[in-house]
Scaffold this motif. Structure first.
Motif, PDB file in Angstrom:
ATOM      1  N   PRO A 130      -5.386   0.957 -12.677  1.00 37.67           N
ATOM      2  CA  PRO A 130      -4.217   1.658 -13.217  1.00 37.67           C
ATOM      3  C   PRO A 130      -2.934   0.946 -12.764  1.00 37.67           C
ATOM      4  CG  PRO A 130      -5.733   3.204 -12.160  1.00 37.67           C
ATOM      5  CD  PRO A 130      -6.198   1.827 -11.808  1.00 37.67           C
ATOM      6  N   LEU A 131      -1.990   0.823 -13.658  1.00 37.45           N
ATOM      7  CA  LEU A 131      -0.731   0.140 -13.343  1.00 37.45           C
ATOM      8  C   LEU A 131      -0.069   0.741 -12.105  1.00 37.45           C
ATOM      9  CD1 LEU A 131       1.471  -1.938 -14.047  1.00 37.45           C
ATOM     10  CD2 LEU A 131       2.442  -0.223 -15.608  1.00 37.45           C
ATOM     11  N   ALA A 132      -0.076   2.058 -11.996  1.00 42.94           N
ATOM     12  CA  ALA A 132       0.598   2.726 -10.877  1.00 42.94           C
ATOM     13  C   ALA A 132       0.046   2.320  -9.515  1.00 42.94           C
ATOM     14  CB  ALA A 132       0.508   4.240 -11.045  1.00 42.94           C
ATOM     15  N   SER A 133      -1.191   1.837  -9.466  1.00 42.66           N
ATOM     16  CA  SER A 133      -1.810   1.476  -8.182  1.00 42.66           C
ATOM     17  C   SER A 133      -1.450   0.068  -7.709  1.00 42.66           C
ATOM     18  CB  SER A 133      -3.336   1.593  -8.285  1.00 42.66           C
ATOM     19  OG  SER A 133      -3.864   0.562  -9.104  1.00 42.66           O
ATOM     20  N   THR A 134      -0.828  -0.727  -8.555  1.00 41.56           N
ATOM     21  CA  THR A 134      -0.655  -2.153  -8.234  1.00 41.56           C
ATOM     22  C   THR A 134       0.283  -2.460  -7.071  1.00 41.56           C
ATOM     23  OG1 THR A 134       0.977  -2.459 -10.001  1.00 41.56           O
ATOM     24  CG2 THR A 134      -1.349  -2.903 -10.535  1.00 41.56           C
ATOM     25  N   PRO A 135       1.328  -1.680  -6.794  1.00 42.79           N
ATOM     26  CA  PRO A 135       2.136  -2.028  -5.613  1.00 42.79           C
ATOM     27  C   PRO A 135       1.314  -2.042  -4.318  1.00 42.79           C
ATOM     28  CG  PRO A 135       3.399  -0.595  -7.035  1.00 42.79           C
ATOM     29  CD  PRO A 135       1.980  -0.624  -7.573  1.00 42.79           C
ATOM     30  N   ALA A 136       0.294  -1.215  -4.229  1.00 40.15           N
ATOM     31  CA  ALA A 136      -0.545  -1.183  -3.028  1.00 40.15           C
ATOM     32  C   ALA A 136      -1.355  -2.468  -2.871  1.00 40.15           C
ATOM     33  CB  ALA A 136      -1.476   0.026  -3.075  1.00 40.15           C
ATOM     34  N   PHE A 137      -1.626  -3.181  -3.968  1.00 40.42           N
ATOM     35  CA  PHE A 137      -2.383  -4.431  -3.913  1.00 40.42           C
ATOM     36  C   PHE A 137      -1.492  -5.627  -3.575  1.00 40.42           C
ATOM     37  CE2 PHE A 137      -4.932  -2.038  -7.118  1.00 40.42           C
ATOM     38  CZ  PHE A 137      -6.130  -2.011  -6.426  1.00 40.42           C
ATOM     39  N   ALA A 138      -0.199  -5.508  -3.830  1.00 37.69           N
ATOM     40  CA  ALA A 138       0.722  -6.636  -3.710  1.00 37.69           C
ATOM     41  C   ALA A 138       0.982  -7.011  -2.257  1.00 37.69           C
ATOM     42  CB  ALA A 138       2.048  -6.301  -4.401  1.00 37.69           C
ATOM     43  N   VAL A 139       1.243  -8.305  -2.044  1.00 37.25           N
ATOM     44  CA  VAL A 139       1.666  -8.741  -0.718  1.00 37.25           C
ATOM     45  C   VAL A 139       3.018  -8.084  -0.421  1.00 37.25           C
ATOM     46  CG1 VAL A 139       0.376 -10.913  -0.722  1.00 37.25           C
ATOM     47  CG2 VAL A 139       2.700 -10.859  -1.657  1.00 37.25           C
ATOM     48  N   PRO A 140       3.325  -7.820   0.839  1.00 39.09           N
ATOM     49  CA  PRO A 140       4.541  -7.069   1.154  1.00 39.09           C
ATOM     50  C   PRO A 140       5.831  -7.621   0.536  1.00 39.09           C
ATOM     51  CG  PRO A 140       3.139  -7.204   3.089  1.00 39.09           C
ATOM     52  CD  PRO A 140       2.508  -8.073   2.034  1.00 39.09           C
ATOM     53  N   PHE A 141       5.996  -8.940   0.470  1.00 38.61           N
ATOM     54  CA  PHE A 141       7.258  -9.474  -0.056  1.00 38.61           C
ATOM     55  C   PHE A 141       7.381  -9.350  -1.574  1.00 38.61           C
ATOM     56  CE2 PHE A 141       4.510 -13.229   0.102  1.00 38.61           C
ATOM     57  CZ  PHE A 141       4.805 -13.918  -1.064  1.00 38.61           C
ATOM     58  N   LYS A 142       6.303  -8.960  -2.250  1.00 41.78           N
ATOM     59  CA  LYS A 142       6.374  -8.733  -3.698  1.00 41.78           C
ATOM     60  C   LYS A 142       6.280  -7.251  -4.058  1.00 41.78           C
ATOM     61  CE  LYS A 142       4.294 -13.076  -5.260  1.00 41.78           C
ATOM     62  NZ  LYS A 142       3.154 -13.638  -6.008  1.00 41.78           N
ATOM     63  N   ARG A 143       6.131  -6.392  -3.068  1.00 35.61           N
ATOM     64  CA  ARG A 143       5.902  -4.970  -3.355  1.00 35.61           C
ATOM     65  C   ARG A 143       7.054  -4.360  -4.160  1.00 35.61           C
ATOM     66  NH1 ARG A 143       3.114  -3.195   1.413  1.00 35.61           N
ATOM     67  NH2 ARG A 143       1.435  -4.313   0.410  1.00 35.61           N
ATOM     68  N   HIS A 144       8.298  -4.689  -3.817  1.00 28.84           N
ATOM     69  CA  HIS A 144       9.441  -4.141  -4.564  1.00 28.84           C
ATOM     70  C   HIS A 144       9.410  -4.582  -6.025  1.00 28.84           C
ATOM     71  CE1 HIS A 144      10.967  -8.184  -3.798  1.00 28.84           C
ATOM     72  NE2 HIS A 144      11.851  -7.970  -4.747  1.00 28.84           N
ATOM     73  N   LEU A 145       8.964  -5.816  -6.261  1.00 26.02           N
ATOM     74  CA  LEU A 145       8.833  -6.330  -7.625  1.00 26.02           C
ATOM     75  C   LEU A 145       7.786  -5.515  -8.380  1.00 26.02           C
ATOM     76  CD1 LEU A 145       9.060  -8.438  -9.945  1.00 26.02           C
ATOM     77  CD2 LEU A 145       7.398  -9.806  -8.676  1.00 26.02           C
ATOM     78  N   TYR A 146       6.634  -5.284  -7.781  1.00 23.43           N
ATOM     79  CA  TYR A 146       5.578  -4.535  -8.445  1.00 23.43           C
ATOM     80  C   TYR A 146       6.002  -3.097  -8.719  1.00 23.43           C
ATOM     81  CZ  TYR A 146       2.161  -8.283  -8.460  1.00 23.43           C
ATOM     82  OH  TYR A 146       1.507  -9.447  -8.744  1.00 23.43           O
ATOM     83  N   GLU A 147       6.757  -2.512  -7.804  1.00 27.30           N
ATOM     84  CA  GLU A 147       7.269  -1.157  -8.037  1.00 27.30           C
ATOM     85  C   GLU A 147       8.205  -1.133  -9.243  1.00 27.30           C
ATOM     86  OE1 GLU A 147       8.905  -0.381  -4.183  1.00 27.30           O
ATOM     87  OE2 GLU A 147       6.962   0.247  -3.360  1.00 27.30           O
ATOM     88  N   ALA A 148       9.058  -2.150  -9.371  1.00 25.58           N
ATOM     89  CA  ALA A 148       9.962  -2.236 -10.530  1.00 25.58           C
ATOM     90  C   ALA A 148       9.174  -2.441 -11.820  1.00 25.58           C
ATOM     91  CB  ALA A 148      10.971  -3.364 -10.325  1.00 25.58           C
ATOM     92  N   LEU A 149       8.123  -3.252 -11.772  1.00 25.41           N
ATOM     93  CA  LEU A 149       7.298  -3.487 -12.964  1.00 25.41           C
ATOM     94  C   LEU A 149       6.565  -2.209 -13.376  1.00 25.41           C
ATOM     95  CD1 LEU A 149       5.879  -7.013 -12.073  1.00 25.41           C
ATOM     96  CD2 LEU A 149       7.657  -6.481 -13.770  1.00 25.41           C
ATOM     97  N   VAL A 150       6.076  -1.458 -12.408  1.00 18.41           N
ATOM     98  CA  VAL A 150       5.429  -0.177 -12.715  1.00 18.41           C
ATOM     99  C   VAL A 150       6.421   0.736 -13.414  1.00 18.41           C
ATOM    100  CG1 VAL A 150       4.480   1.935 -11.703  1.00 18.41           C
ATOM    101  CG2 VAL A 150       3.659  -0.294 -10.929  1.00 18.41           C
ATOM    102  N   SER A 151       7.618   0.815 -12.876  1.00 16.91           N
ATOM    103  CA  SER A 151       8.641   1.676 -13.472  1.00 16.91           C
ATOM    104  C   SER A 151       8.952   1.260 -14.909  1.00 16.91           C
ATOM    105  CB  SER A 151       9.906   1.620 -12.610  1.00 16.91           C
ATOM    106  OG  SER A 151      10.915   2.399 -13.186  1.00 16.91           O
ATOM    107  N   GLU A 152       9.126  -0.041 -15.130  1.00 13.49           N
ATOM    108  CA  GLU A 152       9.496  -0.501 -16.467  1.00 13.49           C
ATOM    109  C   GLU A 152       8.346  -0.429 -17.474  1.00 13.49           C
ATOM    110  OE1 GLU A 152      11.644  -4.104 -18.926  1.00 13.49           O
ATOM    111  OE2 GLU A 152      11.721  -4.157 -16.744  1.00 13.49           O
ATOM    112  N   PHE A 153       7.123  -0.717 -17.042  1.00  9.11           N
ATOM    113  CA  PHE A 153       6.023  -0.860 -17.995  1.00  9.11           C
ATOM    114  C   PHE A 153       5.061   0.327 -18.066  1.00  9.11           C
ATOM    115  CE2 PHE A 153       7.403  -5.284 -17.516  1.00  9.11           C
ATOM    116  CZ  PHE A 153       7.496  -5.647 -18.855  1.00  9.11           C
TER     117      PHE A 153
END
Length: 167
Positions: A130-153
């Motif tokens: 699920p898209l919403a779960s992806t920030p938890a998979f991301a490396v810490p320095f990309k987590r904010h990016l993944y959170e923004a992508l979840v929000s947008e997509f």
């Protein structure tokens, strides 16, 4: 990050949120970092258009470009490399990446995904999540990016899930 690192440019790139018919997105585990999962992504070649780059990156990284672009990010997203990676990644020429992200509908079959299609595979495993779960998979320095992508997509994922034929 201080000093000369701030003067470094961002590497231009693209990222792919590849959705299946259930509205789940593909994540793959990097071969060079223990338990680091991410979306397919990569650099834009000189003179290459982002829309072509994202399909090329899919073919290189997961062995197939059987996908159609259904949305693109409203902006270019940036992330900075952590201090321990500066100077080691991209021959030290960049401080991070500036990326245009694309949502794509996967048109192929799971069996067509081949992480060994390239002579230098970047991933050793993949899965739909699920898209919403992806920030938890991301490396810490990309987590904010993944959170923004979840929000947008998230609306794209919801639309795809709603269009899924019932069985």
């Amino acid at each position: 990050m201080t000093g000369s690192h701030e003067a470094l440019p961002y590497r231009r790139g693209v990222g792919a949120l590849l959705f299946n018919t259930a509205g789940e997105v593909l994540v793959a585990r990097r071969t060079d970092t223990a338990e680091a999962w991410q979306f397919p992504q990569g650099g834009i070649d000189k003179g290459e258009r982002p829309r072509l780059a994202v399909l090329r990156e899919l073919a290189e990284e997961i062995g197939t470009d059987r996908a159609e672009i259904i949305a693109k990010s409203s902006q270019w997203y940036r992330y900075d490399l952590p201090a321990e990676l500066l100077g080691r990644v991209w021959q030290g020429r960049y401080r991070g990446q500036e990326q245009r992200w694309f949502a794509l509908r996967f048109l192929g079959r799971d069996a067509e995904i081949d992480l060994n299609a390239s002579s230098h595979p970047e991933f050793d495993a993949w899965r739909w999540v699920p898209l919403a779960s992806t920030p938890a998979f991301a490396v810490p320095f990309k987590r904010h990016l993944y959170e923004a992508l979840v929000s947008e997509f998230t609306p794209v994922a919801q639309r795809l899930a709603a269009q899924r034929p019932s069985t």
